[in-house]
Motif scaffolding. Structure first.
Motif, PDB file in Angstrom:
ATOM      1  N   ARG A 211       7.458   1.952  18.640  1.00 52.99           N
ATOM      2  CA  ARG A 211       7.816   3.112  17.812  1.00 52.99           C
ATOM      3  C   ARG A 211       9.240   2.964  17.291  1.00 52.99           C
ATOM      4  O   ARG A 211       9.786   3.860  16.667  1.00 52.99           O
ATOM      5  CB  ARG A 211       7.590   4.434  18.537  1.00 52.99           C
ATOM      6  CG  ARG A 211       8.182   4.579  19.855  1.00 52.99           C
ATOM      7  CD  ARG A 211       7.823   5.909  20.515  1.00 52.99           C
ATOM      8  NE  ARG A 211       8.450   5.982  21.814  1.00 52.99           N
ATOM      9  CZ  ARG A 211       9.632   6.575  22.038  1.00 52.99           C
ATOM     10  NH1 ARG A 211      10.279   7.190  21.090  1.00 52.99           N
ATOM     11  NH2 ARG A 211      10.137   6.556  23.245  1.00 52.99           N
TER      12      ARG A 211
ATOM     13  N   THR B 105      11.878  13.735   9.771  1.00 52.33           N
ATOM     14  CA  THR B 105      11.151  12.489  10.037  1.00 52.33           C
ATOM     15  C   THR B 105       9.701  12.797  10.420  1.00 52.33           C
ATOM     16  O   THR B 105       8.767  12.141   9.951  1.00 52.33           O
ATOM     17  CB  THR B 105      11.837  11.722  11.190  1.00 52.33           C
ATOM     18  OG1 THR B 105      13.191  11.512  10.825  1.00 52.33           O
ATOM     19  CG2 THR B 105      11.180  10.390  11.461  1.00 52.33           C
ATOM     20  N   ALA B 106       9.535  13.815  11.263  1.00 54.26           N
ATOM     21  CA  ALA B 106       8.181  14.158  11.731  1.00 54.26           C
ATOM     22  C   ALA B 106       7.286  14.529  10.551  1.00 54.26           C
ATOM     23  O   ALA B 106       6.116  14.122  10.497  1.00 54.26           O
ATOM     24  CB  ALA B 106       8.256  15.298  12.733  1.00 54.26           C
TER      25      ALA B 106
ATOM     26  N   GLY C 117       0.418   9.773  18.905  1.00 46.26           N
ATOM     27  CA  GLY C 117       0.947  10.565  17.786  1.00 46.26           C
ATOM     28  C   GLY C 117       2.050   9.860  17.025  1.00 46.26           C
ATOM     29  O   GLY C 117       2.377  10.233  15.896  1.00 46.26           O
ATOM     30  N   TYR C 118       2.649   8.845  17.640  1.00 38.75           N
ATOM     31  CA  TYR C 118       3.679   8.065  16.941  1.00 38.75           C
ATOM     32  C   TYR C 118       3.012   7.020  16.046  1.00 38.75           C
ATOM     33  O   TYR C 118       1.799   6.822  16.093  1.00 38.75           O
ATOM     34  CB  TYR C 118       4.585   7.355  17.947  1.00 38.75           C
ATOM     35  CG  TYR C 118       5.611   8.281  18.567  1.00 38.75           C
ATOM     36  CD1 TYR C 118       6.874   8.433  18.018  1.00 38.75           C
ATOM     37  CD2 TYR C 118       5.309   9.005  19.719  1.00 38.75           C
ATOM     38  CE1 TYR C 118       7.816   9.272  18.585  1.00 38.75           C
ATOM     39  CE2 TYR C 118       6.247   9.859  20.301  1.00 38.75           C
ATOM     40  CZ  TYR C 118       7.495   9.988  19.725  1.00 38.75           C
ATOM     41  OH  TYR C 118       8.409  10.826  20.287  1.00 38.75           O
ATOM     42  N   HIS C 119       3.822   6.331  15.256  1.00 33.96           N
ATOM     43  CA  HIS C 119       3.332   5.234  14.425  1.00 33.96           C
ATOM     44  C   HIS C 119       3.914   3.917  14.918  1.00 33.96           C
ATOM     45  O   HIS C 119       5.068   3.870  15.368  1.00 33.96           O
ATOM     46  CB  HIS C 119       3.707   5.469  12.960  1.00 33.96           C
ATOM     47  CG  HIS C 119       2.935   6.596  12.341  1.00 33.96           C
ATOM     48  ND1 HIS C 119       3.247   7.916  12.577  1.00 33.96           N
ATOM     49  CD2 HIS C 119       1.851   6.578  11.529  1.00 33.96           C
ATOM     50  CE1 HIS C 119       2.388   8.683  11.926  1.00 33.96           C
ATOM     51  NE2 HIS C 119       1.527   7.905  11.284  1.00 33.96           N
TER      52      HIS C 119
ATOM     53  N   GLY D 178      14.967   9.210  21.835  1.00 34.04           N
ATOM     54  CA  GLY D 178      14.459   9.085  20.462  1.00 34.04           C
ATOM     55  C   GLY D 178      14.143   7.633  20.136  1.00 34.04           C
ATOM     56  O   GLY D 178      14.739   6.722  20.722  1.00 34.04           O
ATOM     57  N   SER D 179      13.220   7.429  19.205  1.00 29.15           N
ATOM     58  CA  SER D 179      12.738   6.081  18.907  1.00 29.15           C
ATOM     59  C   SER D 179      13.837   5.141  18.397  1.00 29.15           C
ATOM     60  O   SER D 179      13.789   3.933  18.614  1.00 29.15           O
ATOM     61  CB  SER D 179      11.638   6.152  17.845  1.00 29.15           C
ATOM     62  OG  SER D 179      10.624   7.021  18.258  1.00 29.15           O
TER      63      SER D 179
ATOM     64  N   LEU E 190       5.574   0.517  14.368  1.00 26.91           N
ATOM     65  CA  LEU E 190       6.487   0.061  13.304  1.00 26.91           C
ATOM     66  C   LEU E 190       6.919  -1.383  13.493  1.00 26.91           C
ATOM     67  O   LEU E 190       6.919  -1.908  14.601  1.00 26.91           O
ATOM     68  CB  LEU E 190       7.783   0.888  13.315  1.00 26.91           C
ATOM     69  CG  LEU E 190       7.714   2.400  13.251  1.00 26.91           C
ATOM     70  CD1 LEU E 190       9.134   2.971  13.209  1.00 26.91           C
ATOM     71  CD2 LEU E 190       6.936   2.848  12.025  1.00 26.91           C
TER      72      LEU E 190
HETATM   73  O1  C5P Z   1      11.348   9.444  18.230  1.00 29.31           O
HETATM   74  P1  C5P Z   1      11.847  10.524  17.361  1.00 29.31           P
HETATM   75  O2  C5P Z   1      12.046  11.818  18.106  1.00 29.31           O
HETATM   76  O3  C5P Z   1      13.075  10.157  16.599  1.00 29.31           O
HETATM   77  O4  C5P Z   1      10.725  10.782  16.269  1.00 29.31           O
HETATM   78  C1  C5P Z   1      10.674  11.941  15.489  1.00 29.31           C
HETATM   79  C2  C5P Z   1       9.274  12.101  14.950  1.00 29.31           C
HETATM   80  O5  C5P Z   1       8.994  11.108  13.979  1.00 29.31           O
HETATM   81  C3  C5P Z   1       8.192  11.957  15.998  1.00 29.31           C
HETATM   82  O6  C5P Z   1       7.918  13.176  16.635  1.00 29.31           O
HETATM   83  C4  C5P Z   1       7.021  11.492  15.184  1.00 29.31           C
HETATM   84  O7  C5P Z   1       6.408  12.579  14.546  1.00 29.31           O
HETATM   85  C5  C5P Z   1       7.656  10.640  14.092  1.00 29.31           C
HETATM   86  N1  C5P Z   1       7.658   9.209  14.417  1.00 29.31           N
HETATM   87  C6  C5P Z   1       6.465   8.491  14.316  1.00 29.31           C
HETATM   88  N2  C5P Z   1       6.468   7.161  14.631  1.00 29.31           N
HETATM   89  C7  C5P Z   1       7.604   6.536  14.995  1.00 29.31           C
HETATM   90  C8  C5P Z   1       8.808   7.241  15.088  1.00 29.31           C
HETATM   91  C9  C5P Z   1       8.808   8.579  14.782  1.00 29.31           C
HETATM   92  O8  C5P Z   1       5.422   9.050  13.964  1.00 29.31           O
HETATM   93  N3  C5P Z   1       7.555   5.234  15.281  1.00 29.31           N
END
Ligand code: C5P
Length: 304
Positions: free
Chosen positions: A161, A190-191, A35-37, A144-145, A39
């Motif tokens: 991520r 962000t989500a 579900g993350y991206h 958190g990322s 980066l």
């Molecule tokens: O990791 P964090 O809780 O900060 O991320 C918040 C939201 O941002 C995640 O739930 C996700 O939906 C999105 N996100 C993502 N890819 C990433 C970082 C964040 O899709 N690399």
């Protein structure tokens, strides 16, 4: 009693600054199965900061007070960081966190993530906990990322991520000496920004590699390599951000980028005088504007 016979000092207060960041680049390579991206992003800490004051208590809880309404609850990342450390080491001592926020919330500047990293580092030092760099990174990534980046700060290339951090030698081009930030009045999740991103925004990461190579060679990156894959979508979805960009251009900034998932825009400028002129024009229009600079990270933890 002479100096050598004095009893050891018991510290009861710990102050720490938690700095914000900007993303010089943010390449989204694709969507992952979790579900993350995926980066590639070049981040730099800047001298806009929150201040945290930690004190210990005997009540086996983590308590927070904050100057910003709605942030004094157990969902606050600073509280979650303290709880994570306490649980990991089965520590029963309580913590009171006073958080003086200056970094705007949900702004793309990493304020909450920086607060969390500051608490991890402060408690590690204060309680002299046997945590390796890799333990700390794992704890930070669980919060958190962006949190792992703030353990080292400065200039870094972040992958995965965002949690795989490679610190870079600190170089900053003179033409980008001052960083003017414009924070539109809206907050952006962000989500939701990542959630609405379509695959045409994905890149191969070459912008981040180009910027990294240019900075490591002590040069100014080509301006078109300062790319943020989220920018086009944020400008389309949030008219306030597009208006802010328009106002920045009109006020004299030429290079303007979104930081992270926004909504904050940053404009690098060579001269303070120019930054002040641009700031004055934007403030006259009612915009929230900050003049900041990059900060090569040397975290100051003050124990009293
Ligand atoms: O990791 P964090 O809780 O900060 O991320 C918040 C939201 O941002 C995640 O739930 C996700 O939906 C999105 N996100 C993502 N890819 C990433 C970082 C964040 O899709 N690399």
């Amino acid at each position: 009693m002479n100096h050598a016979q004095q009893p050891p000092i018991t510290h009861n207060t710990c102050f720490i600054h938690a700095y914000a960041k900007i993303n010089l680049t943010l390449d989204v390579l694709g969507r992952r199965t979790d579900g993350y991206h995926e980066l590639l992003t070049v981040m730099q800490t800047i001298d806009l900061h929150d201040t945290l004051c930690l004190t210990t208590s005997d009540d086996n809880t983590v308590h927070i007070t904050c100057n910003t309404p709605n942030l004094d609850n157990e969902q606050n990342l600073a509280v979650r960081a303290a709880q994570l450390i306490r649980q990991h080491f089965a520590i029963t001592q309580g913590i009171h966190i006073e958080l003086y926020k200056r970094i705007p919330l949900a702004a793309g500047l990493g304020g909450g993530s920086s607060d969390a990293a500051a608490v991890l580092l402060a408690l590690q030092q204060w309680w002299q906990l046997p945590l390796t760099a890799s333990d700390l990174n794992d704890m930070a990534a669980a919060l958190g990322s962006d949190v792992p980046f703030f353990l080292s700060g400065g200039l870094a290339l972040c992958e995965g991520r965002g949690e795989r951090v490679t610190p870079l030698a600190q170089y900053w081009p003179p033409s980008m000496r001052w960083l003017l930030l414009l924070k539109p009045t809206i907050s952006v999740s962000t989500a939701s920004v990542f959630g609405t991103l379509t695959s045409d925004a994905y890149t191969d990461g070459s912008a981040s590699h180009t910027v990294t190579a240019a900075l490591q060679a002590g040069g100014m990156p080509p301006t078109d390599s300062l790319h943020n894959s989220l920018e086009r979508s944020v400008l389309q979805c949030y008219p306030e951000v597009a208006q802010a960009r328009h106002d920045l251009l009109k006020a004299g900034a030429s290079l303007i980028r979104l930081s992270g998932s926004g909504p904050t825009l940053f404009a690098p400028l060579a001269e303070l005088a120019t930054a002040l002129q641009v700031q004055q024009q934007l403030q006259a229009k009612g915009h929230e504007v900050y003049i900041t600079r990059p900060i090569a990270h040397t975290r100051t933890i003050s124990l009293f």
